[in-house]
Design an enzyme around this catalytic site. Structure first.
Site, PDB file in Angstrom:
ATOM      1  CG  ASP A 107      25.894 -27.022 -72.240  1.00  0.00           C
ATOM      2  OD1 ASP A 107      25.952 -25.893 -71.718  1.00  0.00           O
ATOM      3  OD2 ASP A 107      26.134 -27.225 -73.444  1.00  0.00           O
ATOM      4  CB  SER A 134      24.121 -27.681 -76.059  1.00  0.00           C
ATOM      5  OG  SER A 134      24.418 -28.566 -74.999  1.00  0.00           O
ATOM      6  CG  ASN A 190      20.963 -32.337 -79.611  1.00  0.00           C
ATOM      7  OD1 ASN A 190      20.972 -31.145 -79.912  1.00  0.00           O
ATOM      8  ND2 ASN A 190      20.250 -33.230 -80.265  1.00  0.00           N
ATOM      9  CD1 TRP A 241      26.920 -34.511 -77.159  1.00  0.00           C
ATOM     10  CD2 TRP A 241      28.423 -36.144 -76.894  1.00  0.00           C
ATOM     11  NE1 TRP A 241      28.106 -33.929 -76.765  1.00  0.00           N
ATOM     12  CE2 TRP A 241      29.039 -34.905 -76.603  1.00  0.00           C
ATOM     13  CE3 TRP A 241      29.191 -37.310 -76.796  1.00  0.00           C
ATOM     14  CZ2 TRP A 241      30.386 -34.811 -76.220  1.00  0.00           C
ATOM     15  CZ3 TRP A 241      30.518 -37.226 -76.415  1.00  0.00           C
ATOM     16  CH2 TRP A 241      31.105 -35.978 -76.138  1.00  0.00           C
ATOM     17  CE1 TYR A 281      27.577 -29.004 -77.540  1.00  0.00           C
ATOM     18  CE2 TYR A 281      28.874 -30.836 -78.381  1.00  0.00           C
ATOM     19  CZ  TYR A 281      27.753 -30.361 -77.740  1.00  0.00           C
ATOM     20  OH  TYR A 281      26.792 -31.241 -77.298  1.00  0.00           O
ATOM     21  CG  ASP A 304      26.484 -21.720 -71.419  1.00  0.00           C
ATOM     22  OD1 ASP A 304      26.123 -22.863 -71.088  1.00  0.00           O
ATOM     23  OD2 ASP A 304      27.222 -21.505 -72.389  1.00  0.00           O
ATOM     24  CB  THR A 319      30.215 -20.838 -70.321  1.00  0.00           C
ATOM     25  OG1 THR A 319      29.766 -21.142 -71.642  1.00  0.00           O
ATOM     26  CG2 THR A 319      31.316 -19.786 -70.421  1.00  0.00           C
TER      27      THR A 319
END
Length: 511
Positions: A105, A108, A110, A112, A149, A292, A295
């Site tokens: 992505d 963003s 990070n 996880w 988010y 992005d 998206t």
């Protein structure tokens, strides 16, 4: 994918079963990770609900990546594409590597994945979970962390371990072990987690992103990554992400580059938007845009999105479902009211709702987290149930006024047209796609055109097919806005290169 800092996003989550296939290192020294899928079973309840649009079509929905250069030092991750709305690939965490499917992505920053210590979120039981006790390279951190988010949230704590991305090994990467994944967003997602490729400026808790560590640890030759998204949803090849460069086999001509104007998202300046070759004028003075990969659709200012959707004949999904209820079930509802059936049970009697003993309820997904609060997200079965219940009330009121059945049905149909879609999604007539105008974006002084076949998201085949507009409204106030989010619909047509070394984004016609 947006990290919840002022930019609301919507998601289309689609689920399929995939079978990972790890391919050996090829002759050119590149490791390819391919994913296989089984066809969607539209008869299954979850699959049917999702095909019917019960989760919104914008976020967590797409990523794609790219290609191969003979003798290169690039690393390639092959992605799976489902219905042109969700792309994901596989990574490993720990020693030995524990496998996870993730969204790559650019919206963003990070990484996880679900934690083995996630006990109370239902979503965790449907996904792979990281077990720190199984890794010899795990290092405890323990700091609490949370990400909001646009359409979901995760919370947990930080941990440190080695990450394998294709043939690359990133050492001592700090990531989030998610112990809470509330809501439905991650419950129905096929992917386990998210790997952010945005700038460190938007990284939660100032964690150094995976991409930065790739560059700093020297595991790639050039500080560039690029996406190729395969928009043929029937093709087993979903696309590729290339770390270290671009594959010329996946684009035509040269890239048009624009400088990054604000580090955080991959943001750049964009010129005017054209509909049917005519300037809309709204962005003639310039608009901001971001590329992005997380998206699915294209989001932009309401002023232009409304104009585009009007020209392509798009209608709000909820309004359309309401009108469908009136046309298909209106007379039946009226007949039941005239026979003095219990109004609260009518919609369950005709099969549009279930009855829980007190009132009718939709069968679909009830809510998703959006922005700073919880809002209802009507999917198809929810929308039809709600439309039925509203129609019953409207018809009751009209019957009390002794209106004729024809007048009542016309009146209810008019009310349907005024219903707003809760999250901005719009549907179009699949039969009209060939007559819809092109929509073009001006980037770097060049025009990047999308045909209707490219910006319409088609779900299903034949008479049951549904078509969704690829455009949804998003208003961001100056100085950050007006802002456009060019998601997978755009990136699928135009191969996208993210040049970290030169702080620029490049677009070229996808091959």
């Amino acid at each position: 994918m947006g990290n919840g800092r002022g930019i609301p996003f919507v998601i289309l989550i689609v689920t399929i079963l995939i079978l990972p296939l790890i391919l050996p290192v090829s002759a050119d020294g590149l490791t390819r990770i391919a994913l296989k899928k089984r066809s969607l079973d539209e008869n299954s309840r979850v699959a049917a609900r999702l095909v019917n649009g019960e989760v919104d079509p914008l976020k967590y929905g797409g990523i794609g990546l790219r290609g191969v250069l003979d003798g290169s030092e690039e690393d390639i991750i092959r992605l799976k594409n489902y219905m042109n709305a969700q792309y994901y690939g596989e990574i490993g965490i720990g020693s030995p590597p524990q496998k996870f499917t993730v969204i790559f992505d650019t919206g963003s920053s990070n990484l996880w994945v679900p934690s083995a210590k996630c006990y109370f979120s239902v979503a965790c039981f449907f996904h792979s979970k990281y077990k720190s006790s199984k890794s010899s390279t795990y290092r405890k951190n323990g700091q609490s962390a949370a990400i909001q988010y646009g359409t979901g949230a995760v919370a947990g704590f930080l941990s440190q371990d080695h990450i394998t991305v294709g043939d690359l090994l990133v050492k001592d990467q700090v990531f989030i072990e998610a112990t809470k994944e509330p809501g439905v967003t991650f419950l129905v997602a096929k992917f386990d987690g998210i790997l952010g490729l945005g700038f460190k400026e938007i990284s939660v808790d100032k964690v150094v992103p995976v991409w930065y560590n790739m560059v700093d640890q020297g595991v790639i030759k050039d500080p560039i990554f690029s996406f190729w998204l395969n928009r043929n949803s029937k093709d087993g090849d979903g696309g590729e992400i290339v770390f270290g460069g671009s594959d010329p086999k996946h684009y035509k001509g040269e890239h048009t580059y624009v400088p990054v104007t604000l580090k955080g998202y991959w943001q750049f300046d964009m010129g005017d938007v054209l509909v049917g070759g005519k300037n809309t004028g709204f962005c003639s003075g310039g608009c901001a845009a971001i590329a992005d990969s997380g998206t699915s659709l294209i989001a932009g200012p309401t002023t232009i999105i409304t104009e585009i959707n009007q020209k392509i004949g798009a209608a709000g999904v909820v309004s359309q479902e309401c009108k469908t209820v009136v046309s298909q079930y209106g007379q039946q509802i009226l007949d039941l009211l005239l026979t003095e059936a219990q109004p609260t049970k009518i919609c369950s009697q005709i099969g549009l709702c279930t009855f829980d003993g007190a009132h009718s309820v939709g069968i679909g997904i009830e809510s998703v987290v959006k922005g700073n609060g919880v809002k209802s997200s009507l999917g198809r079965s929810d929308a039809m149930c709600a439309a039925c219940e509203m129609s019953v009330v409207w018809m009751q009121n009209q019957l009390r006024e002794n209106k004729t059945q024809e007048l009542i049905l016309n009146y209810v149909n008019q009310l349907c047209e005024r219903l707003p879609s809760p999250m901005g999604e719009s549907a179009v007539d699949c039969g009209d796609v060939s007559s819809m105008p092109d929509v073009s974006f001006t980037i770097g002084g060049k025009t990047f055109e999308l045909t209707a076949e490219q910006y319409i998201l088609k779900v299903g085949e034949g008479p049951a097919a549904q078509c969704i507009s690829g455009f949804t409204a998003l208003d961001v106030a100056p100085p950050r806005g007006p802002l456009w989010i060019l998601g997978d619909i755009f990136m699928g047509v135009y191969h996208t290169e993210f040049d970290y070394g030169n702080l620029r984004v490049g677009f070229a016609k996808a091959a």
